[in-house]
Design an enzyme around this catalytic site. Structure first.
Site, PDB file in Angstrom:
ATOM      1  N   ASN A  74       7.094  12.374  25.382  1.00 41.08           N
ATOM      2  CA  ASN A  74       7.271  10.959  25.710  1.00 41.08           C
ATOM      3  C   ASN A  74       7.468  10.046  24.500  1.00 41.08           C
ATOM      4  OD1 ASN A  74       4.672  11.050  24.839  1.00 41.08           O
ATOM      5  ND2 ASN A  74       3.730  10.328  26.718  1.00 41.08           N
ATOM      6  N   THR A  86       2.580   6.199  30.075  1.00 41.92           N
ATOM      7  CA  THR A  86       2.541   7.585  29.573  1.00 41.92           C
ATOM      8  C   THR A  86       3.589   8.448  30.262  1.00 41.92           C
ATOM      9  OG1 THR A  86       0.158   7.286  29.283  1.00 41.92           O
ATOM     10  CG2 THR A  86       1.003   9.534  29.144  1.00 41.92           C
ATOM     11  N   ARG A  90       0.915  -0.770  23.020  1.00 46.69           N
ATOM     12  CA  ARG A  90       0.855  -0.066  24.308  1.00 46.69           C
ATOM     13  C   ARG A  90       1.879  -0.666  25.289  1.00 46.69           C
ATOM     14  NH1 ARG A  90      -1.844   4.817  24.367  1.00 46.69           N
ATOM     15  NH2 ARG A  90      -1.905   4.523  26.617  1.00 46.69           N
ATOM     16  N   GLU A  94      -7.899   6.844  14.131  1.00 50.13           N
ATOM     17  CA  GLU A  94      -6.589   7.473  13.981  1.00 50.13           C
ATOM     18  C   GLU A  94      -5.898   7.053  12.689  1.00 50.13           C
ATOM     19  OE1 GLU A  94      -4.573   6.545  17.648  1.00 50.13           O
ATOM     20  OE2 GLU A  94      -5.943   7.797  18.813  1.00 50.13           O
ATOM     21  N   ARG A 103       9.343   4.315  25.770  1.00 44.47           N
ATOM     22  CA  ARG A 103       9.327   5.555  26.558  1.00 44.47           C
ATOM     23  C   ARG A 103      10.424   5.569  27.613  1.00 44.47           C
ATOM     24  NH1 ARG A 103       2.729   6.157  26.599  1.00 44.47           N
ATOM     25  NH2 ARG A 103       2.602   7.735  24.957  1.00 44.47           N
ATOM     26  N   HIS A 149       3.340   7.859  20.359  1.00 49.85           N
ATOM     27  CA  HIS A 149       1.901   7.676  20.575  1.00 49.85           C
ATOM     28  C   HIS A 149       1.511   6.300  20.072  1.00 49.85           C
ATOM     29  CE1 HIS A 149      -2.451   8.049  20.203  1.00 49.85           C
ATOM     30  NE2 HIS A 149      -2.293   7.514  19.005  1.00 49.85           N
ATOM     31  N   LYS A 173       7.084  10.954  18.013  1.00 45.92           N
ATOM     32  CA  LYS A 173       6.809  12.357  18.342  1.00 45.92           C
ATOM     33  C   LYS A 173       8.030  13.252  18.080  1.00 45.92           C
ATOM     34  CE  LYS A 173       3.116  11.320  21.676  1.00 45.92           C
ATOM     35  NZ  LYS A 173       2.618  11.522  23.075  1.00 45.92           N
ATOM     36  N   PHE A 223      -3.079  20.078  30.378  1.00 46.38           N
ATOM     37  CA  PHE A 223      -1.877  19.873  29.571  1.00 46.38           C
ATOM     38  C   PHE A 223      -2.123  20.034  28.063  1.00 46.38           C
ATOM     39  CE2 PHE A 223      -3.822  15.671  30.271  1.00 46.38           C
ATOM     40  CZ  PHE A 223      -3.918  15.183  28.961  1.00 46.38           C
ATOM     41  N   TYR A 254      -6.007  15.009  18.972  1.00 45.59           N
ATOM     42  CA  TYR A 254      -6.092  14.871  20.429  1.00 45.59           C
ATOM     43  C   TYR A 254      -7.377  15.499  20.988  1.00 45.59           C
ATOM     44  CZ  TYR A 254      -1.389  12.933  21.278  1.00 45.59           C
ATOM     45  OH  TYR A 254      -0.288  12.113  21.363  1.00 45.59           O
TER      46      TYR A 254
HETATM   47  P1  ATP Z   1      -0.707   9.021  23.546  1.00 45.09           P
HETATM   48  O1  ATP Z   1      -2.179   9.295  23.343  1.00 45.09           O
HETATM   49  O2  ATP Z   1       0.181  10.145  23.084  1.00 45.09           O
HETATM   50  O3  ATP Z   1      -0.317   7.685  23.020  1.00 45.09           O
HETATM   51  P2  ATP Z   1      -1.243   8.083  26.168  1.00 45.09           P
HETATM   52  O4  ATP Z   1      -2.442   7.439  25.553  1.00 45.09           O
HETATM   53  O5  ATP Z   1      -0.275   7.214  26.911  1.00 45.09           O
HETATM   54  O6  ATP Z   1      -0.437   8.904  25.109  1.00 45.09           O
HETATM   55  P3  ATP Z   1      -2.968  10.221  27.005  1.00 45.09           P
HETATM   56  O7  ATP Z   1      -3.665  10.235  28.317  1.00 45.09           O
HETATM   57  O8  ATP Z   1      -3.761   9.917  25.777  1.00 45.09           O
HETATM   58  O9  ATP Z   1      -1.700   9.244  27.135  1.00 45.09           O
HETATM   59  O10 ATP Z   1      -2.269  11.644  26.843  1.00 45.09           O
HETATM   60  C1  ATP Z   1      -1.857  12.111  25.559  1.00 45.09           C
HETATM   61  C2  ATP Z   1      -0.513  12.782  25.681  1.00 45.09           C
HETATM   62  O11 ATP Z   1      -0.643  13.989  26.421  1.00 45.09           O
HETATM   63  C3  ATP Z   1       0.546  11.979  26.461  1.00 45.09           C
HETATM   64  O12 ATP Z   1       1.231  11.054  25.672  1.00 45.09           O
HETATM   65  C4  ATP Z   1       1.468  13.077  26.930  1.00 45.09           C
HETATM   66  O13 ATP Z   1       2.312  13.497  25.847  1.00 45.09           O
HETATM   67  C5  ATP Z   1       0.508  14.203  27.237  1.00 45.09           C
HETATM   68  N1  ATP Z   1       0.058  14.185  28.634  1.00 45.09           N
HETATM   69  C6  ATP Z   1      -0.934  13.441  29.171  1.00 45.09           C
HETATM   70  N2  ATP Z   1      -1.090  13.678  30.475  1.00 45.09           N
HETATM   71  C7  ATP Z   1      -0.166  14.619  30.790  1.00 45.09           C
HETATM   72  C8  ATP Z   1       0.187  15.298  31.990  1.00 45.09           C
HETATM   73  N3  ATP Z   1      -0.454  15.072  33.121  1.00 45.09           N
HETATM   74  N4  ATP Z   1       1.208  16.174  31.923  1.00 45.09           N
HETATM   75  C9  ATP Z   1       1.853  16.439  30.765  1.00 45.09           C
HETATM   76  N5  ATP Z   1       1.557  15.829  29.583  1.00 45.09           N
HETATM   77  C10 ATP Z   1       0.569  14.938  29.599  1.00 45.09           C
HETATM   78 MG    MG Z   2      -3.791   8.445  24.327  1.00 39.25          MG
END
Ligand code: ATP
Ligand code: MG
Length: 139
Positions: A113, A92, A86, A127, A103, A116, A10, A58, A50
């Site tokens: 973070n 996350t 993962r 994806e 992370r 992805h 990212k 968010f 996304y």
């Molecule tokens: P990613 O999809 O980026 O791999 P993830 O699967 O661990 O991350 P998701 O729930 O898919 O988490 O959320 C996508 C992204 O949105 C997170 O990686 C983070 O950057 C952001 N995000 C998610 N939840 C929050 C939150 N509560 N506050 C701020 N940012 C958030």
């Molecule tokens: Mg995700």
């Protein structure tokens, strides 16, 4: 089963100059880098990627962050690549990420973070083909 998974280094990690360190962590964990490119995502590309999070509180901040600078898109391959990535990524919310995870080492905040990773075989297939065409995946 040998799987492909889509990973993104990212914007905060690219800006912080740790893209190479993250790639090295994947290689040390025996992932094969099958495709790789650096791009700056548009709002439309990031929103489509996304789409599952559209409407969440968010979402706006996530799009602003993901388009704030270049990212590195990576297709990783190994046995159980999706779950294993993962695991090596960590939680996350970096406050909950285990020691030694990407992370834990390189996230700046919940949104920023560092990486992805696809979260299921269905999302990995979507994806990978969202960002890479068949010719980019045959080398
Ligand atoms: P990613 O999809 O980026 O791999 P993830 O699967 O661990 O991350 P998701 O729930 O898919 O988490 O959320 C996508 C992204 O949105 C997170 O990686 C983070 O950057 C952001 N995000 C998610 N939840 C929050 C939150 N509560 N506050 C701020 N940012 C958030
Ligand atoms: Mg995700």
């Amino acid at each position: 089963m040998v799987e492909k998974t889509l990973a993104i280094i990212k914007p905060n990690a690219v800006r912080n100059g740790v893209a190479g360190k993250i790639l090295a962590m994947w290689e040390e964990a025996e992932f094969s880098i099958r495709a790789l490119k650096r791009v700056q995502l548009t709002q439309v590309q990031a929103a489509g990627f996304y789409a599952e999070h559209e409407g969440k509180p968010f979402f706006g901040g996530l799009l602003e962050f993901m388009t704030s600078g270049p990212v590195v898109l990576v297709v990783l391959e190994k046995e159980n690549a999706i779950l294993d990535n993962r695991t090596i990524m960590g939680a996350t919310n970096p406050d909950n990420a285990a020691e030694g995870t990407i992370r834990k080492l390189y996230a700046d905040s919940f949104t920023e973070n560092a990486v992805h990773g696809s979260d299921s075989p269905t999302s990995a297939a979507r994806e990978v083909s969202y960002f890479f065409n068949v010719f980019e995946l045959t080398a």
